[in-house]
Design a protein around this motif. Structure first.
Motif, PDB file in Angstrom:
ATOM      1  N   HIS A 179       0.827  -1.212   0.000  1.00 17.95           N
ATOM      2  CA  HIS A 179       0.000   0.000   0.000  1.00 17.95           C
ATOM      3  C   HIS A 179       0.862   1.263   0.000  1.00 17.95           C
ATOM      4  N   HIS A 385      -4.664   4.545  -0.146  1.00 18.63           N
ATOM      5  CA  HIS A 385      -3.506   3.687   0.122  1.00 18.63           C
ATOM      6  C   HIS A 385      -2.753   4.133   1.379  1.00 18.63           C
ATOM      7  N   LYS A 388      -4.831   3.014   4.366  1.00 18.76           N
ATOM      8  CA  LYS A 388      -4.734   1.568   4.567  1.00 18.76           C
ATOM      9  C   LYS A 388      -3.379   1.197   5.155  1.00 18.76           C
ATOM     10  N   SER A 389      -2.316   1.831   4.659  1.00 15.79           N
ATOM     11  CA  SER A 389      -0.982   1.580   5.197  1.00 15.79           C
ATOM     12  C   SER A 389      -0.916   1.961   6.672  1.00 15.79           C
TER      13      SER A 389
END
Length: 408
Positions: A179, A385, A388-389
């Motif tokens: 991600h 992203h 999510k990371s």
């Protein structure tokens, strides 16, 4: 000292064993081949230094490489070895190698013996890094010598459970890396498209356009396109429960404002300070001080104030505000902004300079919409992203605390 973690996989129930690191692994301190002999360098072999350990778990490329001749002078490490920076300002950084390599003398390499799982040892040392850092000798250049490092007490279960734990964190690290890489790649794509989708200075058409658009772009002063202003220049007192009062330090993410922990002002001060102008949905917030030229698009409905260190560019029928937001982040606008910055004790740009000296290149309304939708889509991907990371990193922190005995 507890010898059981809070969370365990399935059938495992045995106590964890405690041993010294030197008892369950070989510890190898790296060495540097003679730099005077140029034939040692520039080949295909990895030569790891602390500069190559930058947050990602795996080191798969290095700034300096070795020839076979130079590699033969080093101490070869097998794939799966864990690397621990033991000298210098980055002491405590941990990484793992996927292929054989050598390191310089700032790194202690941990090669697990047959009763230990490679991935478990990496995660265990990563989890213990802050504690191990405290063993460093207090001197100009901090150092953990090999003997002290090897005396570190560590806890571990039987190998089958080690393997389950090692695989879990290896998969989690891979997802985090995936991600983060997608986030970084999308940022690079956006940077490229910002350079290509807006005309360069002195030109009237961009290098990349959507099909069907061929007309030259019009140039207008920013002040001709939208109302620009700031709130009254008075710092109001803080109240416990009131209207959020944000500053440039509350800019975050790709296009976000952080409302957590911000100053609050009374309803009365809010109404007085925002008599001239206030931020509303569809407006652009422009940093006039500190991070001059940083912008945020307000895509929500909420009462709040933004400090007079920022200007508010009001939504206008003369230009698509989302297009203007993206235009102001591009190279042509940012170069103009830099030219208008007053280099006093604190860098800033005045409202009049914003109105009269910053120009905007303007395509048709339909092309503005196309451009803003495309770039906003990239922003959404970057945010997705990155979020999510960040979520996976928080999950990892939690699981490190609970899949290992907590003796901190």
């Amino acid at each position: 000292m507890t010898n059981r973690p809070n969370i365990r996989f399935g059938k495992f129930n045995d106590d964890w064993e405690q041993r010294k690191l030197i008892e369950i692994s070989d510890i190898v301190t790296g060495t540097t081949p003679p730099t005077k002999d140029k034939d040692n360098y520039g080949g295909d072999r990895l030569f790891v230094s602390p500069a190559d350990i930058q947050g990602n778990r795996y080191v798969d490329e290095t700034i300096t490489t070795l020839t076979e001749k130079g590699y033969a002078l080093g101490r070869e490490l097998r794939a799966g070895t864990t690397l621990f920076v033991s000298i210098g300002s980055t002491i405590g950084k941990v990484a793992q190698i996927k292929e054989s390599a050598t390191t310089n003398q700032q790194i202690n390499a941990v090669i697990p013996n047959v009763e230990m799982d490679d991935n478990f040892v990496f995660t265990m040392l990563e989890n213990e890094a802050e504690k191990i850092k405290k063993l460093a000798a207090t001197q100009a250049v901090p150092i953990i010598n090999k003997t002290t490092f090897g005396e570190t007490e560590i806890q571990f279960p039987k190998k089958e459970e080690q393997t389950r734990i090692g695989e879990y964190f290896s998969n989690l690290d891979s997802l985090i890396t995936l991600h983060q890489r997608k986030c970084d790649e999308t940022k690079e794509l956006k940077k490229y498209m910002l350079q290509k989708m807006f005309p360069k200075n002195g030109e009237r058409v961009p290098e990349i356009r959507f099909a069907g658009f061929t007309d030259d772009w019009e140039q207008r002063k920013l002040g001709e396109l939208a109302e620009i202003g700031d709130i009254d220049h008075r710092m109001p007192p803080t109240v416990e429960d009131g209207i959020p009062y944000l500053m440039t330090g509350d800019f975050c993410g790709i296009n976000e404002l952080n409302f957590e922990g911000v100053k609050h002002v009374s309803q009365e001060d809010y109404e007085q300070l925002s008599r001239k102008i206030k931020p509303e949905k569809g407006d652009i917030i422009f940093a006039r001080y500190a991070s001059v030229g940083a912008v945020r698009y307000v895509d929500f409905t909420r009462d709040f104030l933004i400090s007079y260190s920022c200007a508010i560019i009001k939504q206008s029928k003369k230009i698509n505000s989302k297009y203007l937001y993206h235009y102001l982040t591009g190279d042509p606008a940012q170069k103009q902004i830099k030219l208008e910055i007053n280099s006093s004790s604190q860098a800033n740009i005045g409202i009049d300079s914003m109105k009269n000296s910053i120009t905007v290149l303007l395509p048709s309304a339909d092309e503005q919409t196309k451009i803003s939708e495309f770039l906003s889509g990239l922003d959404n991907l970057i945010t997705l992203h990155q979020r999510k990371s960040d979520e996976l990193k928080e999950l990892k922190k939690y699981m490190l605390k609970n899949l290992f005995p907590n003796n901190k």
